[in-house]
Scaffold this active site. Sequence first.
Site, PDB file in Angstrom:
ATOM      1  N   ARG A  66       0.850  -1.186   0.000  1.00 40.29           N
ATOM      2  CA  ARG A  66       0.000   0.000   0.000  1.00 40.29           C
ATOM      3  C   ARG A  66       0.888   1.239   0.000  1.00 40.29           C
ATOM      4  O   ARG A  66       1.855   1.329   0.757  1.00 40.29           O
ATOM      5  CB  ARG A  66      -0.921   0.020   1.227  1.00 40.29           C
ATOM      6  N   GLU A 102      -4.153   7.023  -6.249  1.00 41.76           N
ATOM      7  CA  GLU A 102      -4.100   6.219  -7.468  1.00 41.76           C
ATOM      8  C   GLU A 102      -5.249   6.606  -8.398  1.00 41.76           C
ATOM      9  O   GLU A 102      -6.393   6.741  -7.931  1.00 41.76           O
ATOM     10  CB  GLU A 102      -4.161   4.732  -7.127  1.00 41.76           C
ATOM     11  N   HIS A 153      -0.185  -0.682  -9.965  1.00 41.87           N
ATOM     12  CA  HIS A 153      -0.918  -1.536  -9.023  1.00 41.87           C
ATOM     13  C   HIS A 153      -1.308  -2.868  -9.681  1.00 41.87           C
ATOM     14  O   HIS A 153      -2.469  -3.283  -9.673  1.00 41.87           O
ATOM     15  CB  HIS A 153      -2.173  -0.827  -8.501  1.00 41.87           C
TER      16      HIS A 153
END
Length: 324
Positions: free
Chosen positions: A241, A270, A289
């Site tokens: 994270r 993000e 990601h």
Amino acid sequence: MRRLKVLFLPMPVFTPQWQNDLVAAIGDRHDLAIYDERLPPAEQFAGVEVVIDMGGSVGTRPLYDAARSARLWQILGTGLDHVDIDYLKTKGYAVANTPGQFSSVGLAECAMMFILMLSRRVFEAGANFGNSLMYEPFADELEEKILLIVGFGASGQALARRARSFGMRVRAIDVRLELAAEIEDEVRPESLGGPDTLDVELASADFISLHLHLNDQTRHLIDARRIALMKSTACVINVARGGLVEEAAMYQALLKGCLGGAGLDVFSQEPADPDLPVYQLPNVITTPHIAGVTDGTSRRRAAAAAENVDRIANGLEPLFRVDQ
């Protein structure tokens, strides 16, 4: 086994394979419908006993409230930092996730990729190739390099297994020191310390890889003070994270040459801004990601969710509850 109504909440933008694998895993044993955000929720949730929430980020309080007949809210993901878990706990149905063992291979492979790319200075090598410059840059071998894994759960252990095959010296930090008795020899680190040993371990590490959940205790665990403890040649790897790192401090250290590099798959915001100067550095490797976005993760998570649907249908408690 009873036949259940199951409702899948897909993310607005997602790879179709997540849905395809879930449909295949549930098969024809239950009635699976796909939620359509353009239609009224009440009709779609009517009679639904299991809700499968893609990533846990689709669910909102109105949708939690609409699931009046639900017995299980199944999160198709691991982290709970974007899930309104306290509100979910008030709804009277079970809440479960698909924990780290289902995505551990993808995360470990991505972290190992970052380590290899940084050690071989891949972006610099590519630029030299384009400029017809041979025999540069001079690379680091991984043999005897110290890898500090912060968070020694499933993905941390999977990374340790891979790193040891390259001859790296693996050290680990975890809040659960009782893990020592359970760890297999092939992933056993040369040291396993608690959070109180983090500062000391950071000072000697060549690579620091983060494998933690994000919560109030872990947010900005790697802050300006701890970054200052690291070697100027050390590299930070983050496939967990973005909020685990005080990003502004890390970016300044990278821009000033006070860190050796970074491999980043996750970010506090993000999507991240790709135009930031730090992302233009040849020793900063970024991916959007995707560490856990693999065929294996998709199949394993789908199978875990399908097993919980079957357990509810058979009157059993679901596995991997996070509401207790």
